[in-house]
Design an enzyme around this catalytic site. Sequence first.
Site, PDB file in Angstrom:
ATOM      1  N   HIS A 154      50.333  21.860  17.474  1.00 33.61           N
ATOM      2  CA  HIS A 154      50.687  23.286  17.594  1.00 33.61           C
ATOM      3  C   HIS A 154      50.130  24.065  16.386  1.00 33.61           C
ATOM      4  O   HIS A 154      50.869  24.655  15.593  1.00 33.61           O
ATOM      5  CB  HIS A 154      52.216  23.359  17.632  1.00 33.61           C
ATOM      6  CG  HIS A 154      52.821  24.635  18.077  1.00 33.61           C
ATOM      7  ND1 HIS A 154      52.564  25.844  17.470  1.00 33.61           N
ATOM      8  CD2 HIS A 154      53.710  24.889  19.067  1.00 33.61           C
ATOM      9  CE1 HIS A 154      53.287  26.779  18.069  1.00 33.61           C
ATOM     10  NE2 HIS A 154      53.988  26.232  19.043  1.00 33.61           N
ATOM     11  N   GLU A 255      46.415  25.671  20.197  1.00 33.53           N
ATOM     12  CA  GLU A 255      47.058  24.366  20.256  1.00 33.53           C
ATOM     13  C   GLU A 255      46.350  23.440  21.245  1.00 33.53           C
ATOM     14  O   GLU A 255      46.099  23.817  22.385  1.00 33.53           O
ATOM     15  CB  GLU A 255      48.517  24.534  20.698  1.00 33.53           C
ATOM     16  CG  GLU A 255      49.257  25.601  19.892  1.00 33.53           C
ATOM     17  CD  GLU A 255      50.602  25.984  20.498  1.00 33.53           C
ATOM     18  OE1 GLU A 255      51.228  25.130  21.160  1.00 33.53           O
ATOM     19  OE2 GLU A 255      51.029  27.131  20.324  1.00 33.53           O
TER      20      GLU A 255
END
Length: 281
Positions: A154, A255
């Site tokens: 992320h 991400e």
Amino acid sequence: MNTLETLDHHGLPAIRWQGPGGATAIATLQGAHLVSWIPADGEEKLFVSERSAFEPGKAIRGGIPLIFPQFADRGPLRQHGFARTASWTFAGASVAEEGHRATFRLESSAATRATWPKDFALELAATIGGNRLEVELRVLNRGEASFPFTAALHTYLRITDPARARLRGLRGIRFVERGATQVETEHRDAITPESPIDRVYFEAPPRTVLEDEGRVVTITQRGFTDTVVWNPGAEKSAAMADMAPDGWRRMFCIEAAAVEPPVVLRPGETWRGSQSLACDP
Ligand code: TA6
């Protein structure tokens, strides 16, 4: 590699290491979480919120949180799963072709089985050298039955101006907006964080490029089939306890993700997914 040290990073145990060309990185043992990456050009590339918690069991806002075994709220576990707040062990440093690598490990335990009754081992290997960072996640199924999981790196990239930041490479790719069910197609050449965005792009291309005030970061992913693009925008940023009201102006999450369909891992098998970031010199 003799350039590795342990340190206390805002109260959390962490490892700092150096790569060829003077690159440095710091990862906390909580979550095997990259909280700093400074490549050879000397500029920090990861955004970490100055209001982030650095407390055991609380997610760090920024850097590279590792999401496993559940992406967001797509399942019964807590948002983004448990790996990002679990205590990992440092499994050693090594010299690889691409640079200097630090490896972290998390194995299933009574605590993980209490929420997710699977036997697994995770490894997170982060390699730095020159203008590049590569982060690889390996998931091993140690149990006797297959299990599904979703996962993501992320990554919060630092930007200097949301009006100028541009993410290229997702034109023509199908996506779903968070909370929506309808699948749409991206028509833009360049995506900007000027307005809030929270999308999963499915079957994303392996390469996207982030431009920001003349700086260029090429983002390459392998194994991960999807790309998530997130910026909360002004209103949500102001409502987040761990983000400054203007935090959204300084970050853009790109991400590498495996969201839809989930990965199904058979007993004894290892899945690998990686994201690498390369800055133009
Ligand atoms: O990856 C995008 C996302 O799932 C967003 O929906 C947003 O909520 C973000 O992650 C951050 O989640 P967190 O649990 O760290 O607040």
